[in-house]
Write an enzyme that holds these catalytic residues in place. Structure first.
Site, PDB file in Angstrom:
ATOM      1  N   LYS A   1      -2.707  -1.998   7.642  1.00 26.41           N
ATOM      2  CA  LYS A   1      -3.850  -1.339   8.262  1.00 26.41           C
ATOM      3  C   LYS A   1      -3.998  -1.799   9.704  1.00 26.41           C
ATOM      4  O   LYS A   1      -3.813  -2.966  10.017  1.00 26.41           O
ATOM      5  CB  LYS A   1      -5.124  -1.664   7.476  1.00 26.41           C
ATOM      6  CG  LYS A   1      -5.225  -0.917   6.151  1.00 26.41           C
ATOM      7  CD  LYS A   1      -6.573  -1.115   5.509  1.00 26.41           C
ATOM      8  CE  LYS A   1      -6.730  -0.284   4.247  1.00 26.41           C
ATOM      9  NZ  LYS A   1      -8.048  -0.472   3.619  1.00 26.41           N
TER      10      LYS A   1
ATOM     11  N   HIS B   1      -4.642  -8.923   3.957  1.00 32.12           N
ATOM     12  CA  HIS B   1      -6.093  -8.860   4.131  1.00 32.12           C
ATOM     13  C   HIS B   1      -6.521  -9.724   5.316  1.00 32.12           C
ATOM     14  O   HIS B   1      -6.096 -10.876   5.430  1.00 32.12           O
ATOM     15  CB  HIS B   1      -6.803  -9.363   2.872  1.00 32.12           C
ATOM     16  CG  HIS B   1      -6.770  -8.389   1.745  1.00 32.12           C
ATOM     17  ND1 HIS B   1      -7.010  -8.745   0.442  1.00 32.12           N
ATOM     18  CD2 HIS B   1      -6.515  -7.050   1.721  1.00 32.12           C
ATOM     19  CE1 HIS B   1      -6.904  -7.676  -0.337  1.00 32.12           C
ATOM     20  NE2 HIS B   1      -6.611  -6.647   0.420  1.00 32.12           N
TER      21      HIS B   1
ATOM     22  N   ARG C   1       0.852  -1.182   0.000  1.00 33.28           N
ATOM     23  CA  ARG C   1       0.000   0.000   0.000  1.00 33.28           C
ATOM     24  C   ARG C   1       0.893   1.239   0.000  1.00 33.28           C
ATOM     25  O   ARG C   1       2.061   1.184   0.389  1.00 33.28           O
ATOM     26  CB  ARG C   1      -0.908   0.029   1.232  1.00 33.28           C
ATOM     27  CG  ARG C   1      -1.872  -1.152   1.353  1.00 33.28           C
ATOM     28  CD  ARG C   1      -2.694  -1.012   2.632  1.00 33.28           C
ATOM     29  NE  ARG C   1      -3.710  -2.060   2.771  1.00 33.28           N
ATOM     30  CZ  ARG C   1      -3.527  -3.183   3.458  1.00 33.28           C
ATOM     31  NH1 ARG C   1      -2.375  -3.411   4.087  1.00 33.28           N
ATOM     32  NH2 ARG C   1      -4.492  -4.079   3.549  1.00 33.28           N
TER      33      ARG C   1
ATOM     34  N   ARG D   1      -0.498  -2.237  -6.857  1.00 31.07           N
ATOM     35  CA  ARG D   1      -0.851  -3.278  -5.877  1.00 31.07           C
ATOM     36  C   ARG D   1      -1.868  -4.235  -6.481  1.00 31.07           C
ATOM     37  O   ARG D   1      -1.778  -5.458  -6.310  1.00 31.07           O
ATOM     38  CB  ARG D   1      -1.405  -2.603  -4.618  1.00 31.07           C
ATOM     39  CG  ARG D   1      -1.909  -3.567  -3.528  1.00 31.07           C
ATOM     40  CD  ARG D   1      -2.205  -2.754  -2.276  1.00 31.07           C
ATOM     41  NE  ARG D   1      -3.120  -3.400  -1.365  1.00 31.07           N
ATOM     42  CZ  ARG D   1      -2.775  -4.265  -0.417  1.00 31.07           C
ATOM     43  NH1 ARG D   1      -1.504  -4.607  -0.273  1.00 31.07           N
ATOM     44  NH2 ARG D   1      -3.668  -4.787   0.395  1.00 31.07           N
TER      45      ARG D   1
ATOM     46  N   TYR E   1     -10.756  -8.359  -4.639  1.00 29.87           N
ATOM     47  CA  TYR E   1      -9.610  -7.567  -5.057  1.00 29.87           C
ATOM     48  C   TYR E   1      -8.863  -8.190  -6.222  1.00 29.87           C
ATOM     49  O   TYR E   1      -8.273  -7.509  -7.048  1.00 29.87           O
ATOM     50  CB  TYR E   1      -8.661  -7.466  -3.851  1.00 29.87           C
ATOM     51  CG  TYR E   1      -7.662  -6.367  -3.879  1.00 29.87           C
ATOM     52  CD1 TYR E   1      -6.527  -6.425  -4.662  1.00 29.87           C
ATOM     53  CD2 TYR E   1      -7.838  -5.252  -3.071  1.00 29.87           C
ATOM     54  CE1 TYR E   1      -5.591  -5.421  -4.658  1.00 29.87           C
ATOM     55  CE2 TYR E   1      -6.908  -4.232  -3.046  1.00 29.87           C
ATOM     56  CZ  TYR E   1      -5.781  -4.336  -3.847  1.00 29.87           C
ATOM     57  OH  TYR E   1      -4.860  -3.314  -3.829  1.00 29.87           O
TER      58      TYR E   1
ATOM     59  N   HIS F   1      -2.136   2.155  -5.879  1.00 29.61           N
ATOM     60  CA  HIS F   1      -3.123   1.090  -5.734  1.00 29.61           C
ATOM     61  C   HIS F   1      -3.243   0.259  -7.008  1.00 29.61           C
ATOM     62  O   HIS F   1      -3.525  -0.937  -6.966  1.00 29.61           O
ATOM     63  CB  HIS F   1      -4.484   1.684  -5.362  1.00 29.61           C
ATOM     64  CG  HIS F   1      -5.493   0.657  -4.946  1.00 29.61           C
ATOM     65  ND1 HIS F   1      -5.297  -0.182  -3.875  1.00 29.61           N
ATOM     66  CD2 HIS F   1      -6.697   0.314  -5.473  1.00 29.61           C
ATOM     67  CE1 HIS F   1      -6.330  -0.989  -3.756  1.00 29.61           C
ATOM     68  NE2 HIS F   1      -7.189  -0.713  -4.715  1.00 29.61           N
TER      69      HIS F   1
END
Length: 302
Positions: free
Chosen positions: A171, A266, A149, A243, A275, A240
């Site tokens: 995250k 994730h 990211r 990615r 995704y 992004h």
């Protein structure tokens, strides 16, 4: 219990959130909750006791009427719900008034992956060999090599990356390790040779700008967009997108959804499935090749 000011508890929530969430997450929640606080103030709902389902529904409805995009609207709802969960934990609310509010289905805005051959030609395009060009090439290669990211790459320090792997904070400040490919490792080695000429004396950041300090998110985005123009890539490029290309190309080659999930960081497999969608033809071919009862048995007369 005396009435508690809504704005004060929002500040307290954000302070607690900042102890374990990334600065970008805290900033996003601050903007979303500031919008709600302003809306509540216009309704004279200044106390936590007045935060109920009707108020939350009116706020989201007003934001939708104002033209807020579905994705942004969903983020508003998520921030408000997280704040209400905090309020429940603090004994300020009996339950989460946002939990039962449903949002309209969001349109699919996943970026298309860059074609693998087009991306290879783009990455292999010669550059002028300057320090900044070596830095930019290293960033490009690392984005695509490891599926990082934007915040993860920007937050890297020199000690976080070796020739084989990188340690990143994803995250929710969740750490993970990702492999570094051969081409990315080579590009990073070239960048490290010249980095000291740019970096400040005590600057730990792996990627720095002209002033010798950590390169910011917006600066990285601008560099990628500029390189796409300079190298003749016929489409917009952003972190992004790289990615997404990493995930799609890897899944098409490996068919290992769990491994890609782990590499992307994730929490839920369903996120990875959305995704890294494959086209139906590729899935059908994989099914035919792998499923024991997919193929028609050949007979002597065939």
């Amino acid at each position: 219990m005396s009435e508690v000011a809504l704005g004060g508890w929002i500040d307290a929530f954000l302070a607690e959130l900042g102890q374990h969430a990334s600065p970008a997450t805290v900033d996003a929640y601050r903007r979303d909750l500031a919008a709600f606080d302003a809306f509540a103030a216009r309704r004279d709902a200044l106390a936590m006791e007045q935060l109920n389902t009707a108020l939350a529904r009116s706020f989201l409805s007003a934001e939708r009427t104002r033209g807020l995009a579905p994705r942004s609207l969903a983020r508003r709802r998520a921030a408000l719900s997280r704040f209400c969960e905090y309020a429940v934990a603090q004994g300020l609310l009996a339950d989460n008034p946002v939990a039962l509010l449903r949002m309209p289905k969001q349109p699919d805005h996943l970026p298309r992956p860059v074609d693998v051959d087009v991306l290879a030609r783009f990455l292999d395009t010669p550059h002028d060999g300057s320090a900044l060009a070596l830095r930019d090439q290293a960033m490009l290669e690392l984005f695509y090599s490891s599926g990082l990211r934007l915040a993860e790459l920007a937050g890297l320090n020199t000690g976080d990356v070796s020739a084989a792997r990188a340690r990143v904070l994803g995250k929710g400040s969740k750490p993970r390790q990702v492999p570094v490919g051969r081409r990315a490792a080579a590009a990073l080695a070239e960048w490290r040779k010249v980095r000291e000429g740019l970096a400040g004396e005590d600057e730990p950041a792996l990627f720095v700008g002209r002033r010798g300090v950590r390169l910011g998110h917006r600066a990285i985005q601008k560099r990628l967009a500029r390189m796409a123009l300079e190298r003749g890539l016929p489409e917009h490029l952003h972190p992004h997108r790289l990615r997404h290309s990493f995930a799609s190309h890897l899944l098409e080659s490996s068919q290992d959804l769990r491994a890609v999930q782990e590499l992307l960081g994730h929490a839920n497999l369903s996120t990875t499935q959305v995704y890294t969608r494959l086209d139906w033809q590729h899935l059908a071919a994989s099914y035919d090749a792998a499923h024991p009862r997919a193929k028609r048995q050949r007979h002597e007369s065939d």
